[in-house]
Write an enzyme that holds these catalytic residues in place. Structure first.
Site, short mmCIF file in Angstrom:
data_model
loop_
_atom_site.label_atom_id
_atom_site.label_comp_id
_atom_site.label_asym_id
_atom_site.label_seq_id
_atom_site.Cartn_x
_atom_site.Cartn_y
_atom_site.Cartn_z
CG ASP A 15 41.06 40.07 39.58
OD1 ASP A 15 41.53 39.12 38.90
OD2 ASP A 15 41.75 41.04 39.93
CB ALA A 16 37.71 39.72 35.31
#
Length: 148
Positions: A15-16
């Site tokens: 994810d980010a």
């Protein structure tokens, strides 16, 4: 030994924040499940392609113990267990460098693919469950002897 599957964390898994996205952990576990079926000579194309029976997941959960990052070498151990005539559960343990980073469970029910009604587990799945159970029990016995 429990069935094991090796996998490297890819950028697309994260994810980010740079860690494995929570939902992708179940996808990785499902990959290990598929590999264990194939290792038991179950034809995956027939099993998932157009089966007369299906095994939908009716429950899943994951406990995250440590983050997983791009490049981490995962070892996924899985132990399937028969719960009833129409259900089985798979427990997964994911490790990185011998450290447990996540534990997961998926519970599956056997259904007729056309009517969507429950039915008994077919022989090939019962055989897969038995083989993996025996292998896991053997590993536990060996481990307990090593501790003594």
């Amino acid at each position: 030994m429990p069935f094991t599957y090796n996998r490297t964390v890819r950028f697309q898994d994260t994810d980010a924040a740079g860690v494995v996205y929570f939902a992708n952990v179940l996808g990785i576990c499902h990959e290990a499940y598929e590999e264990s079926l194939e290792a038991s000579s179950i034809n995956l194309k027939d099993f998932f392609g157009s089966p007369s029976v299906a095994f939908p997941i009716v429950h899943a959960n994951v406990d995250f113990l440590r983050p997983m990052f791009v490049g981490d070498k995962l070892l996924i151990s899985l132990i399937p267990q028969k719960l009833s005539v129409d259900k089985f559960e798979i427990t997964y343990e994911i490790t990185v460098a011998e450290v447990v980073v996540a534990k997961a469970i998926s519970r599956h029910v056997c259904i007729d693919a056309s009517s969507r009604s429950k039915q008994e587990l077919p022989e090939e799945i019962i055989q897969w469950l038995e083989t993996n159970r025996r292998d896991a029990e053997g590993a536990e016995r060996r481990k307990s002897r090593e501790i003594m």
